[in-house]
Design an enzyme around this catalytic site. Structure first.
Site, PDB file in Angstrom:
ATOM      1  N   HIS A  85       0.850  -0.996  -0.004  1.00 60.21           N
ATOM      2  CA  HIS A  85      -0.011  -0.003   0.033  1.00 60.21           C
ATOM      3  C   HIS A  85       0.870   1.353   0.004  1.00 60.21           C
ATOM      4  O   HIS A  85       2.115   1.242  -0.439  1.00 60.21           O
ATOM      5  CB  HIS A  85      -0.928   0.051   1.109  1.00 60.21           C
ATOM      6  CG  HIS A  85      -1.800  -1.520   1.287  1.00 60.21           C
ATOM      7  ND1 HIS A  85      -2.520  -1.725   0.425  1.00 60.21           N
ATOM      8  CD2 HIS A  85      -1.556  -2.561   2.065  1.00 60.21           C
ATOM      9  CE1 HIS A  85      -3.028  -2.927   0.639  1.00 60.21           C
ATOM     10  NE2 HIS A  85      -2.320  -3.437   1.710  1.00 60.21           N
ATOM     11  N   GLU A 123      -1.865  -0.169   8.235  1.00 61.06           N
ATOM     12  CA  GLU A 123      -1.102  -1.341   7.616  1.00 61.06           C
ATOM     13  C   GLU A 123       0.050  -0.597   6.928  1.00 61.06           C
ATOM     14  O   GLU A 123       1.128  -1.137   6.723  1.00 61.06           O
ATOM     15  CB  GLU A 123      -1.884  -1.942   6.703  1.00 61.06           C
ATOM     16  CG  GLU A 123      -1.218  -3.409   5.857  1.00 61.06           C
ATOM     17  CD  GLU A 123      -2.123  -3.849   4.891  1.00 61.06           C
ATOM     18  OE1 GLU A 123      -1.821  -4.892   4.429  1.00 61.06           O
ATOM     19  OE2 GLU A 123      -3.143  -3.549   4.688  1.00 61.06           O
ATOM     20  N   HIS A 176       2.932  -7.176   4.159  1.00 64.26           N
ATOM     21  CA  HIS A 176       1.402  -6.714   4.678  1.00 64.26           C
ATOM     22  C   HIS A 176       0.881  -7.163   6.080  1.00 64.26           C
ATOM     23  O   HIS A 176       1.722  -7.948   6.772  1.00 64.26           O
ATOM     24  CB  HIS A 176       0.595  -7.334   3.609  1.00 64.26           C
ATOM     25  CG  HIS A 176       0.452  -6.851   2.243  1.00 64.26           C
ATOM     26  ND1 HIS A 176      -0.101  -5.807   1.643  1.00 64.26           N
ATOM     27  CD2 HIS A 176       1.446  -7.269   1.328  1.00 64.26           C
ATOM     28  CE1 HIS A 176       0.261  -5.830   0.321  1.00 64.26           C
ATOM     29  NE2 HIS A 176       1.250  -6.627   0.218  1.00 64.26           N
ATOM     30  N   GLU A 252       1.536 -11.706   5.457  1.00 62.80           N
ATOM     31  CA  GLU A 252       0.659 -11.152   6.238  1.00 62.80           C
ATOM     32  C   GLU A 252       0.847 -11.239   7.591  1.00 62.80           C
ATOM     33  O   GLU A 252       0.683 -12.363   8.365  1.00 62.80           O
ATOM     34  CB  GLU A 252      -0.941 -11.729   5.949  1.00 62.80           C
ATOM     35  CG  GLU A 252      -1.199 -11.529   4.741  1.00 62.80           C
ATOM     36  CD  GLU A 252      -1.697 -10.075   4.068  1.00 62.80           C
ATOM     37  OE1 GLU A 252      -1.903  -9.267   4.953  1.00 62.80           O
ATOM     38  OE2 GLU A 252      -2.304 -10.049   3.070  1.00 62.80           O
TER      39      GLU A 252
END
Length: 288
Positions: A85, A123, A176, A252
């Site tokens: 992101h 995040e 992430h 993740e």
């Protein structure tokens, strides 16, 4: 006996008495019984006394030890790091909503905003802060590092570029954190792409090897695996992985909406543990 003899004899007796009194007082002194660093020291041998002190730092013994030290484990390798992101994505919906190649003949949105913790820790910031820690750890391990973005204030890059930018690297790690709605969900999981995107069978196998090593190293570092993903996850719908032509995994690292995970992800100590685990996993998968 003359007066002079009597005087000399008396002085001698008083001197002896004074010496005896002094030894007795010192022997009973607490300061003499509390000296562990001297009691445990080994006496110097005759040969040590004869040859003198050990060589000073920088002498030949130290140089020989340095020469025998192992080389940096990732020396000569280039690692691509993709912090997921970006901080400006939320203010630019038109840009991140554009369609880009998904690496398997379809399209995906350029990027997304990402998730955040209950207290607003995003995040994208976790990914950026961890990427900075990881860059330092990789550099210390001898690797060259390339990043998909250079700050946490921009927009994108798009998910296809996040895969292709690693073409000249030896491996890609995309950072992430997950955003499961159920705040009781916790733990990390690791994702690898199968062959069929830009990766051939050999690269896909190497991605799975890297992913398996990463999960193992994270558990060794004390992080818990999300029980919903008790094995390495293999997905063909993630454009970042599909567009990678080198061994690539997506981590993740925890669940942002879980309070315990969020505290760990936001902490320097947690980010350091994740970074060290990634370095160790790359060493296992690419070097050992």
């Amino acid at each position: 006996m003359s007066n002079i003899a009597h005087f000399t004899f008396a002085v001698g007796v008083l001197a002896v008495a004074a010496v005896l009194s002094g030894c007795g007082a010192d022997t009973g002194s607490p300061s003499h019984s509390a000296a562990p660093h001297t009691v445990t020291a080994e006496p110097a041998s005759e040969s040590a006394r004869a040859t003198g002190p050990a060589p000073a730092p920088g002498a030949s013994g130290t140089e020989d030890a340095a020469a025998e030290a192992p080389a940096a484990p990732l020396s000569g390798l280039t690692i691509a790091v993709d912090p997921g992101h970006n901080g400006g994505n939320g203010a630019n919906p038109g840009t991140i909503g554009q369609s880009v190649p998904d690496g398997r003949g379809g399209t995906k949105d350029c990027n997304t905003v990402g998730t955040e913790s209950a207290d607003g820790y995003p995040e994208h910031r976790f990914a950026w802060e961890t990427a900075e820690a990881l860059e330092d750890a990789l550099t210390d391990a001898g690797a060259d590092v390339v990043l998909s973005r250079t700050d946490d204030d921009g927009v994108g890059p798009c998910v296809d570029e996040r895969g292709t930018f690693a073409d000249d690297a030896d491996a890609l790690v995309s950072l992430h954190a997950n955003g499961t709605e159920d705040d009781s969900a916790s733990g990390f999981h690791v994702i690898a792409a199968p062959a069929g995107g830009r990766a051939d069978d050999g690269v896909a196998d190497s991605s799975e090897l890297l992913g398996t090593a990463l999960a193992s190293e994270l558990e060794e570092a004390g992080l818990s695996r999300n029980p919903a993903y008790d094995e390495l996850v293999v997905r063909d719908d993630l454009a970042t992985l599909n567009n990678a032509a080198v061994p690539a995994v997506m981590l993740e690292a925890g669940e942002m909406r879980n309070a315990g995970d969020a505290r760990m992800l936001e902490s320097d100590e947690g980010q350091q543990r994740i970074s060290r685990s990634i370095v160790d996993a790359l060493t296992v998968a690419l070097v050992d």
